[in-house]
Design an enzyme around this catalytic site. Structure first.
Site, PDB file in Angstrom:
ATOM      1  CG  HIS A 166      -6.548   5.334   1.310  1.00  0.00           C
ATOM      2  ND1 HIS A 166      -7.428   6.480   1.530  1.00  0.00           N
ATOM      3  CD2 HIS A 166      -7.631   4.166   1.844  1.00  0.00           C
ATOM      4  CE1 HIS A 166      -8.601   6.111   1.942  1.00  0.00           C
ATOM      5  NE2 HIS A 166      -8.772   5.013   2.533  1.00  0.00           N
ATOM      6  CG  ASP A 212      -6.469   9.795   1.323  1.00  0.00           C
ATOM      7  OD1 ASP A 212      -6.452   9.283   2.389  1.00  0.00           O
ATOM      8  OD2 ASP A 212      -7.069   8.918   0.468  1.00  0.00           O
ATOM      9  CG  PHE A 246      -5.700  -2.533   6.994  1.00  0.00           C
ATOM     10  CD1 PHE A 246      -5.042  -2.506   5.841  1.00  0.00           C
ATOM     11  CD2 PHE A 246      -5.468  -3.603   7.769  1.00  0.00           C
ATOM     12  CE1 PHE A 246      -4.346  -3.316   5.270  1.00  0.00           C
ATOM     13  CE2 PHE A 246      -4.380  -4.711   7.055  1.00  0.00           C
ATOM     14  CZ  PHE A 246      -3.837  -4.524   6.042  1.00  0.00           C
ATOM     15  CG  ASN A 259     -14.244   3.956   5.183  1.00  0.00           C
ATOM     16  OD1 ASN A 259     -15.390   4.602   5.508  1.00  0.00           O
ATOM     17  ND2 ASN A 259     -14.129   3.300   4.109  1.00  0.00           N
ATOM     18  CG  ASN A 307     -11.648  -0.207   7.752  1.00  0.00           C
ATOM     19  OD1 ASN A 307     -10.434  -0.505   8.245  1.00  0.00           O
ATOM     20  ND2 ASN A 307     -12.354  -1.105   7.422  1.00  0.00           N
ATOM     21  CE1 TYR A 329      -3.887  -1.967   0.482  1.00  0.00           C
ATOM     22  CE2 TYR A 329      -2.915  -3.116   2.023  1.00  0.00           C
ATOM     23  CZ  TYR A 329      -3.903  -3.170   1.293  1.00  0.00           C
ATOM     24  OH  TYR A 329      -4.699  -4.156   1.338  1.00  0.00           O
TER      25      TYR A 329
END
Length: 189
Positions: free
Chosen positions: A21, A94, A67, A115, A69, A16
């Site tokens: 994100h 972001d 993560f 989120n 969320n 990632y």
């Protein structure tokens, strides 16, 4: 009120790190070129934590290891342990509603469909923290958003984001030491 906790939102892991994100983490990396800060994973805080000084003011830095969320878990743990109030927190994230390379500072507000912000608000029980919103652009259709934020930006978009991050570095002392309105007028214009 000065900032005591600076949070860079991201999804952890090498899969990632280059995705849109993770713009919050990109900002922390850019900032560390100007204000050296070593981050160390601390399981009790569910994140990588470090600290740096600016104008005799100490600022904690947090990159959650959860993560996106579930970002609120790490923010709550660090803020409770160090007795940091929501008004002393700056979350870097972001932002779909800004074009790539546009950065804005915001105080309070809702989650805007983000989120990470939604989870932080839920875990803090309020939304009165500050936000540094890093524009990543929007794919144009709502059903494309998930793949878009989890995708890599074009080289020109990434360059625009990185250049703007560098452009605002002179405003960081004002932003972090309590002159948020001065930094806001410089960054948001």
């Amino acid at each position: 009120m000065s900032i005591k906790l600076l949070v860079g939102l991201r999804n952890p892991g090498s899969a990632y790190e280059a995705t849109r994100h993770n713009a919050g983490e990109w900002f922390i990396q850019a900032l560390s070129q100007h204000y050296p800060c070593t981050l160390k994973a601390q399981t009790k805080f569910h994140g990588e934590v470090g600290q740096f000084s600016l104008k005799n003011h100490s600022i904690m830095v947090l990159l959650p290891l959860t993560f996106m969320n579930q970002s609120g878990i790490a923010v709550r743990e660090v803020s409770q342990f160090y007795r940091i109030q929501p008004q002393e927190i700056l979350v870097v994230h972001d932002e779909l509603d800004l074009p790539p390379g546009r950065i804005k500072i915001k105080t309070d507000g809702g989650n805007g469909g983000h989120n990470g912000l939604r989870d932080i608000i839920a875990h803090l029980g309020q939304a009165s923290f500050h936000r540094l919103r890093i524009g990543i652009g929007h794919p144009g259709q709502r059903d494309l958003v998930l793949n878009y934020v989890l995708g890599k930006p074009s080289l020109s978009d990434k360059k625009a984001i990185q250049e703007r991050m560098e452009d605002i570095m002179p405003c960081i002392p004002e932003l972090l030491t309590g002159n948020i309105s001065i930094a806001m007028s410089s960054v948001n214009s």
